[in-house]
Motif scaffolding. Structure first.
Motif, short mmCIF file in Angstrom:
data_model
loop_
_atom_site.label_atom_id
_atom_site.label_comp_id
_atom_site.label_asym_id
_atom_site.label_seq_id
_atom_site.Cartn_x
_atom_site.Cartn_y
_atom_site.Cartn_z
N SER A 179 0.89 3.56 1.71
CA SER A 179 1.16 3.95 3.22
C SER A 179 2.15 3.22 3.68
O SER A 179 2.96 3.59 4.73
CB SER A 179 0.05 3.69 4.26
N CYS A 213 -7.19 -3.05 3.62
CA CYS A 213 -6.94 -1.63 3.80
C CYS A 213 -7.95 -0.80 2.52
O CYS A 213 -8.62 -0.19 3.00
CB CYS A 213 -5.40 -1.41 3.37
N HIS A 245 0.32 -3.95 5.98
CA HIS A 245 -0.64 -3.96 6.86
C HIS A 245 -1.95 -4.51 6.06
O HIS A 245 -3.10 -3.98 6.20
CB HIS A 245 -1.11 -2.33 7.39
N GLU A 246 -1.61 -5.26 4.95
CA GLU A 246 -2.76 -5.79 4.08
C GLU A 246 -2.47 -7.46 4.14
O GLU A 246 -2.35 -7.90 3.24
CB GLU A 246 -2.68 -5.30 2.80
N CYS A 292 0.71 -1.32 0.03
CA CYS A 292 0.03 -0.11 -0.07
C CYS A 292 1.13 1.14 0.01
O CYS A 292 2.08 1.09 0.62
CB CYS A 292 -0.91 -0.19 1.41
ZN LIG Z 1 -2.85 0.99 3.29
#
Ligand SMILES: [Zn+2]
Ligand SMILES: [Zn+2]
Length: 338
Positions: A43, A150, A63-64, A41
């Motif tokens: 981020s 996400c 974070h995915e 991502c």
């Molecule tokens: Zn994300």
């Protein structure tokens, strides 16, 4: 000792390094997840480049996460080995601060962020607090569903909390990683869905995703086009261009909302336009683990799918560069061979 491969960043701005580490044991309140896939991502650049203060390095981004619970730490009711799960941006919450006690778990003062405050999913295993874990429906393949943790939950949760009702005009600004999911969710939720992006070549994609109307904001005035439809009850702004958000906001209906999930540096709003029509500009966070779980279930049942480019762990540099280039169609995912 058993080891695992992870992709770490050793310092802010440092390169990705594939290293072997001991497989960690889950501490109280956490589970160990064998990772099957992890989305990449934008981020993740927060960890890669050190954009948040206080990140401890080396750090594993990601974070995915889609995977399987492989060990359960002490004091974790409700979870067991072998359950398929996902972990998203919200990396867990304390349950006892004032925000948590009000049910505002996303604002927890001890809130964790996966891949930022603890090691994330760019590796074969991760340890996650039980409060960060979402159940994954059996029918969702891991690589396909990782981005739902996400990009998926962000758009799904924003739309379902937007105040729009079935039949209302809902526009999605931007047809990228977030927007291509936002259009699908909006259509499946029963909104009269409008896709807005640059160029008439995106019209077939918007229609395929479920949009009833497509607006090319290069050739057309998006605000004027939305007003022809009576105005949009909600404009879900996924784009990262402040100018694109400025251009569209005149299309917000009376009592409508410009709902922001993309993050340009700044936007301009017309106070008079807001107050004359009781209009709002609002931001939306992603969601917590139960929101992710709802997203996964809705996606499985309604056949909402992320379109992904899939890379093996060894090609993490190519995968990350592809995501950062903005050319990926539409999300980039690391998938793990087992
Ligand atoms: Zn994300
Ligand atoms: Zn809390």
């Amino acid at each position: 000792m058993k080891t695992m491969r992870v992709v770490q960043v050793a310092r802010p701005g440092g390169p990705f390094e594939i290293v072997e580490r001991p497989i960690p044991e889950p501490s109280p309140g956490t589970v160990r997840i064998k990772v099957q896939a992890c989305g990449i991502c934008h981020s993740d650049s927060i960890t890669k480049e050190g954009l948040f203060p206080g990140i401890q390095y080396p750090r594993v981004p990601g974070h995915e996460v889609a995977g399987v619970i492989d060990a359960v730490g002490p004091g974790v009711p409700g979870w067991e080995r072998g359950q398929r799960v996902g972990v998203g941006w919200n990396g867990g919450y304390c349950s006892y601060c004032d925000h948590c006690r009000r049910g505002e778990f996303f604002a927890c003062v001890r809130g964790q962020t996966t891949g930022v405050t603890y090691d994330g999913g760019y590796g074969e295993y991760l340890i996650a607090p039980a409060s960060a874990v979402a159940r994954m429906p059996a029918e969702l393949p891991p690589a396909e569903s990782a981005p739902l943790m996400c990009a998926g939950v962000t758009t799904f949760n924003a739309l379902r909390n937007s105040g729009a009702r079935p039949g209302d005009v809902v526009a999605v600004l931007g047809l990228g990683g977030l927007g291509h999911l936002g259009v699908q969710y909006a259509a499946k939720m029963g909104f009269h869905t409008v896709g807005i992006a640059r160029g008439k070549d995106k019209a077939p994609l918007a229609r395929k995703l479920g949009a009833s109307v497509y607006i090319d904001n290069q050739a057309q005035d998006p605000a004027a086009e939305l007003l022809k439809l009576g105005g949009a009850k909600v404009i879900l702004a996924t784009a990262t261009s402040g100018e694109a958000m400025n251009a569209v906001q005149g299309g917000v209906a009376v009592n409508g909302t410009l709902l922001i999930v993309g993050a340009p540096e700044s936007i301009q709003v017309s106070p008079l336009f807001l107050l004359m029509g009781c209009r709002s500009v609002k931001g939306w966070y992603s969601g917590t683990s139960i929101d992710s779980q709802d997203t996964l279930l809705f996606s499985a049942r309604q056949e909402v799918r992320s379109m992904n480019e899939i890379f093996p762990l060894e090609r993490v540099n190519d995968a990350y560069d592809r995501m950062m280039s903005g050319k990926a169609r539409f999300r980039v995912v690391l998938a793990f061979e087992k």
